[in-house]
Design a protein around this motif. Structure first.
Motif, PDB file in Angstrom:
ATOM      1  N   ILE A 128       0.864  -1.180   0.000  1.00 12.04           N
ATOM      2  CA  ILE A 128       0.000   0.000   0.000  1.00 12.04           C
ATOM      3  C   ILE A 128       0.900   1.230   0.000  1.00 12.04           C
ATOM      4  O   ILE A 128       1.912   1.270   0.719  1.00 12.04           O
ATOM      5  CB  ILE A 128      -0.924   0.002   1.239  1.00 12.04           C
ATOM      6  CG1 ILE A 128      -1.859  -1.205   1.178  1.00 12.04           C
ATOM      7  CG2 ILE A 128      -1.726   1.299   1.330  1.00 12.04           C
ATOM      8  CD1 ILE A 128      -2.696  -1.415   2.420  1.00 12.04           C
ATOM      9  N   TYR A 129       0.525   2.218  -0.799  1.00  8.74           N
ATOM     10  CA  TYR A 129       1.293   3.453  -0.846  1.00  8.74           C
ATOM     11  C   TYR A 129       1.454   3.992   0.579  1.00  8.74           C
ATOM     12  O   TYR A 129       0.489   4.071   1.325  1.00  8.74           O
ATOM     13  CB  TYR A 129       0.596   4.494  -1.731  1.00  8.74           C
ATOM     14  CG  TYR A 129       1.385   5.768  -1.838  1.00  8.74           C
ATOM     15  CD1 TYR A 129       2.484   5.840  -2.683  1.00  8.74           C
ATOM     16  CD2 TYR A 129       1.068   6.876  -1.067  1.00  8.74           C
ATOM     17  CE1 TYR A 129       3.233   6.991  -2.765  1.00  8.74           C
ATOM     18  CE2 TYR A 129       1.814   8.029  -1.143  1.00  8.74           C
ATOM     19  CZ  TYR A 129       2.895   8.079  -1.992  1.00  8.74           C
ATOM     20  OH  TYR A 129       3.652   9.219  -2.062  1.00  8.74           O
ATOM     21  N   GLY A 130       2.674   4.316   0.954  1.00  2.33           N
ATOM     22  CA  GLY A 130       2.957   4.782   2.304  1.00  2.33           C
ATOM     23  C   GLY A 130       3.523   3.691   3.201  1.00  2.33           C
ATOM     24  O   GLY A 130       3.989   3.984   4.305  1.00  2.33           O
ATOM     25  N   VAL A 146      -6.979   9.744   5.365  1.00  6.39           N
ATOM     26  CA  VAL A 146      -7.489   9.963   6.715  1.00  6.39           C
ATOM     27  C   VAL A 146      -7.754  11.460   6.852  1.00  6.39           C
ATOM     28  O   VAL A 146      -6.835  12.268   6.751  1.00  6.39           O
ATOM     29  CB  VAL A 146      -6.478   9.486   7.784  1.00  6.39           C
ATOM     30  CG1 VAL A 146      -6.994   9.792   9.169  1.00  6.39           C
ATOM     31  CG2 VAL A 146      -6.197   8.008   7.613  1.00  6.39           C
ATOM     32  N   ILE A 147      -9.023  11.808   7.056  1.00  2.21           N
ATOM     33  CA  ILE A 147      -9.392  13.220   7.211  1.00  2.21           C
ATOM     34  C   ILE A 147      -9.509  13.523   8.695  1.00  2.21           C
ATOM     35  O   ILE A 147     -10.170  12.811   9.441  1.00  2.21           O
ATOM     36  CB  ILE A 147     -10.730  13.530   6.502  1.00  2.21           C
ATOM     37  CG1 ILE A 147     -10.602  13.255   5.002  1.00  2.21           C
ATOM     38  CG2 ILE A 147     -11.157  14.968   6.763  1.00  2.21           C
ATOM     39  CD1 ILE A 147     -11.910  13.408   4.246  1.00  2.21           C
ATOM     40  N   GLN A 148      -8.846  14.593   9.086  1.00  2.16           N
ATOM     41  CA  GLN A 148      -8.960  15.075  10.463  1.00  2.16           C
ATOM     42  C   GLN A 148      -9.672  16.413  10.411  1.00  2.16           C
ATOM     43  O   GLN A 148      -9.383  17.247   9.560  1.00  2.16           O
ATOM     44  CB  GLN A 148      -7.579  15.221  11.087  1.00  2.16           C
ATOM     45  CG  GLN A 148      -6.839  13.894  11.154  1.00  2.16           C
ATOM     46  CD  GLN A 148      -5.386  14.064  11.534  1.00  2.16           C
ATOM     47  OE1 GLN A 148      -4.805  15.103  11.339  1.00  2.16           O
ATOM     48  NE2 GLN A 148      -4.812  13.002  12.081  1.00  2.16           N
ATOM     49  N   ASN A 149     -10.628  16.611  11.332  1.00  2.00           N
ATOM     50  CA  ASN A 149     -11.371  17.863  11.324  1.00  2.00           C
ATOM     51  C   ASN A 149     -11.941  18.142  12.714  1.00  2.00           C
ATOM     52  O   ASN A 149     -11.861  17.295  13.602  1.00  2.00           O
ATOM     53  CB  ASN A 149     -12.502  17.823  10.286  1.00  2.00           C
ATOM     54  CG  ASN A 149     -13.568  16.807  10.641  1.00  2.00           C
ATOM     55  OD1 ASN A 149     -13.261  15.719  11.075  1.00  2.00           O
ATOM     56  ND2 ASN A 149     -14.819  17.179  10.450  1.00  2.00           N
ATOM     57  N   SER A 194      -3.974  13.369   4.845  1.00  2.00           N
ATOM     58  CA  SER A 194      -2.687  12.872   4.365  1.00  2.00           C
ATOM     59  C   SER A 194      -2.635  12.895   2.840  1.00  2.00           C
ATOM     60  O   SER A 194      -1.584  12.749   2.248  1.00  2.00           O
ATOM     61  CB  SER A 194      -2.465  11.449   4.876  1.00  2.00           C
ATOM     62  OG  SER A 194      -3.544  10.620   4.497  1.00  2.00           O
ATOM     63  N   SER A 195      -3.778  13.100   2.197  1.00  2.00           N
ATOM     64  CA  SER A 195      -3.888  13.126   0.745  1.00  2.00           C
ATOM     65  C   SER A 195      -3.884  14.569   0.250  1.00  2.00           C
ATOM     66  O   SER A 195      -4.176  15.497   0.995  1.00  2.00           O
ATOM     67  CB  SER A 195      -5.194  12.437   0.332  1.00  2.00           C
ATOM     68  OG  SER A 195      -5.473  12.664  -1.026  1.00  2.00           O
TER      69      SER A 195
END
Length: 170
Positions: A57-59, A130-133, A155-156
């Motif tokens: 997996i990328y990363g 992964v979205i952080q908000n 991260s994207s």
């Protein structure tokens, strides 16, 4: 010694050539006899054992390629598409992108084995974003707010879009 004979069994010891002498004892109406044959022993083609397919997996962190065979020759590794992965050490690989590439494993010849190679496939899948908000945003009725108040980071590098689950409220 290239080969040995014990009783009716011959054993190969090394690459090369040797003369095998066949002796026959005298028997009845026949005299003893001797004949020779040349035994030629060629280098063997080693069978390289390694995974045929690798999936990453990328990363993912750096990973090590491994291979074995009956030969003592050293292994080398070649990644064909540097947009997917690159070799960072003699057998260490770093992922650089998403997609599929071929890795060629080559084993050098030794005293008794020829050079050999094996091709494997590396699949690199997309990483999960992964979205952080801010999980809770408090506003007063009739307020407007910029969606940047949500402070989403990821991260994207993909663009964000926003929707609400209940359009009667917001």
């Amino acid at each position: 010694s290239v080969a040995t004979v014990s009783g009716s069994t011959g054993t190969i010891k090394a690459v090369g050539s040797t003369i095998i002498t066949v002796n026959q004892a005298a028997s009845g109406n026949y005299a003893a006899a001797t004949a020779t044959a040349t035994l030629l022993i060629n280098k063997a083609v080693p069978s390289i054992t390694s995974s045929n397919v690798l999936t990453k997996i990328y990363g993912d962190p750096l990973f090590t390629l491994t291979a074995t065979s009956s030969s003592t020759g050293s292994f080398s590794y070649q990644v064909l598409d540097p947009n997917i992965a690159v070799r960072t050490g003699s057998n260490v690989v770093s992922i650089t992108g998403v997609g599929t590439t071929t890795i060629i494993i080559t084993q050098a010849a030794d005293l008794n084995h020829l050079t050999s190679s094996k091709t494997i496939t590396l699949f690199v899948n997309k990483a999960k974003s992964v979205i952080q908000n801010n999980l809770i945003i408090t506003k007063i009725f009739n307020d407007t707010f910029p969606v940047s108040d949500i402070s989403a980071t990821s991260s994207s590098t993909g663009l964000f879009s926003y929707t609400v689950s209940d359009s009667l409220i917001a």
